[in-house]
Design an enzyme around this catalytic site. Structure first.
Site, PDB file in Angstrom:
ATOM      1  NE  ARG A 286      -3.634  -2.169   2.743  1.00  0.00           N
ATOM      2  CZ  ARG A 286      -3.404  -3.287   3.445  1.00  0.00           C
ATOM      3  NH1 ARG A 286      -2.249  -3.446   4.075  1.00  0.00           N
ATOM      4  NH2 ARG A 286      -4.327  -4.236   3.511  1.00  0.00           N
TER       5      ARG A 286
ATOM      6  CE  LYS B 124      -6.659  -0.506   4.233  1.00  0.00           C
ATOM      7  NZ  LYS B 124      -7.910  -0.832   3.511  1.00  0.00           N
TER       8      LYS B 124
ATOM      9  CG  HIS C 180      -4.641   0.671  -4.187  1.00  0.00           C
ATOM     10  ND1 HIS C 180      -4.083   0.548  -2.931  1.00  0.00           N
ATOM     11  CD2 HIS C 180      -5.687  -0.195  -4.207  1.00  0.00           C
ATOM     12  CE1 HIS C 180      -4.766  -0.337  -2.223  1.00  0.00           C
ATOM     13  NE2 HIS C 180      -5.742  -0.812  -2.980  1.00  0.00           N
TER      14      HIS C 180
ATOM     15  NE  ARG D 236      -3.021  -3.476  -1.534  1.00  0.00           N
ATOM     16  CZ  ARG D 236      -2.602  -4.272  -0.543  1.00  0.00           C
ATOM     17  NH1 ARG D 236      -1.301  -4.482  -0.382  1.00  0.00           N
ATOM     18  NH2 ARG D 236      -3.447  -4.861   0.270  1.00  0.00           N
TER      19      ARG D 236
ATOM     20  CG  HIS E 264      -6.337  -8.669   1.121  1.00  0.00           C
ATOM     21  ND1 HIS E 264      -6.488  -9.086  -0.184  1.00  0.00           N
ATOM     22  CD2 HIS E 264      -6.145  -7.319   1.064  1.00  0.00           C
ATOM     23  CE1 HIS E 264      -6.385  -8.040  -0.999  1.00  0.00           C
ATOM     24  NE2 HIS E 264      -6.183  -6.965  -0.266  1.00  0.00           N
TER      25      HIS E 264
ATOM     26  CE1 TYR F  12      -6.064  -7.410  -7.367  1.00  0.00           C
ATOM     27  CE2 TYR F  12      -6.301  -8.387  -5.196  1.00  0.00           C
ATOM     28  CZ  TYR F  12      -6.055  -7.293  -5.990  1.00  0.00           C
ATOM     29  OH  TYR F  12      -5.812  -6.069  -5.417  1.00  0.00           O
TER      30      TYR F  12
END
Length: 298
Positions: free
Chosen positions: A152, A176, A241, A244, A267, A276
């Site tokens: 990120r 995050k 992004h 990414r 994630h 994806y």
């Protein structure tokens, strides 16, 4: 603990302190929660609610409906409900709620958008940036690391030399929720980082410094990437992004290892990574339509 009749905003204020201090949420994320919960509080007051214990699911659903009529999209309404649900879960843990008012409340159905990606040739062309000065060397290393490791933008900007193991080809990043993970770095990115590293770089020095030696800001990095993409003849809008997404898509396409891609991207839920696979099937369909003799459209 606040009793019935205590101002609604007091509980919200304590929840925001919890997010910022205990959960260590980024300021921008905490501010987003604050805005959504301020909206919830105003709506609750107009409904005559004086304690969160008395807020009803129908009243929360009315807020969602009102915001939808005002023009908020499905994605934005999902963010509103996510903030409310987090707040209500905290109130339940604190013993200030008996049941969540968000139970059964729904936002409009969210249309799932497939992320845009660069194809392999475009990614290759972007990485061929000439690192003929210190600024270009920094930008080249940033591009390589974003594409190599699927970081990120905030993770990349926060990397310091202590976080890199150039011998083992690893980088430690904080994502995050202040969660730390270690991810591999590709050979081309390692070469670009070695070329970038000063001879006497201190462990605390940012790998990607901006003005006055402070870490490059995400906004500044976005501008740099946009400029470099233009110089490389990439017509598509390039941003961190996008790289990414491109990293994840190319890795999944080559390996088929969904769990590995989930770990690489950090994630928490594999359902986030599964987008994806949809992208991969879309590409497969395009290749099939173009190449298979029985698939050619007349």
């Amino acid at each position: 603990m606040s009793g019935d009749g205590a101002p609604l905003h007091e509980a919200v204020a304590r929840f925001l302190v919890y997010l910022r201090v205990e959960r260590r949420y980024a300021p921008r994320t905490a501010d987003n929660y604050a805005r959504e919960l301020q909206l919830l509080t105003r709506h609750a007051e107009t409904q005559g609610v004086r304690s969160w214990r008395t807020l009803q699911p129908a009243q929360l659903q009315a807020l969602v409906a009102a915001e939808h009529r005002r023009g908020r999209g499905a994605g934005s309404l999902h963010h509103l409900l996510a903030a409310c649900r987090s707040f209500f879960r905290w109130l339940l843990r604190e013993g200030e709620l008996d049941a969540s008012p968000a139970a059964g409340v729904r936002a409009p159905k969210l249309r799932r958008k497939l992320p845009h990606v660069l194809d392999v040739d475009q990614a290759q062309r972007l990485m061929e940036l000439d690192a003929d000065d210190a600024l270009a060397a920094r930008d080249r290393a940033a591009l390589e690391l974003l594409y190599s490791s699927g970081l990120r933008v905030a993770e990349l900007c926060g990397v310091r030399w202590r976080d890199l193991d150039l011998d083992e080809g690893l980088v430690r990043v904080t994502g995050k929720g202040s969660k730390t993970r270690v991810v591999p770095v590709g050979s081309q990115a390692l070469a670009a980082l070695r070329a970038l590293r000063p001879a006497l770089a201190a462990a605390e020095t940012p790998v990607f410094p901006g003005r006055h030696g402070a870490p490059l800001t995400p906004a500044a990095l976005r501008l740099r990437l946009k400029r470099r993409a233009g110089e490389q003849g990439i017509a598509q809008r390039v941003h961190p992004h996008l790289l990414r997404h491109t990293c994840a898509s190319h890795l999944l396409e080559s390996s088929g290892e969904l769990r590995a891609v989930q770990e690489l991207l950090g994630h928490a839920d594999i359902a986030t990574t599964e987008i994806y696979t949809h992208l991969d099937f879309q590409r497969l369909a395009q290749v099939y339509d173009r190449a298979h003799p029985r698939a050619r459209r007349r």
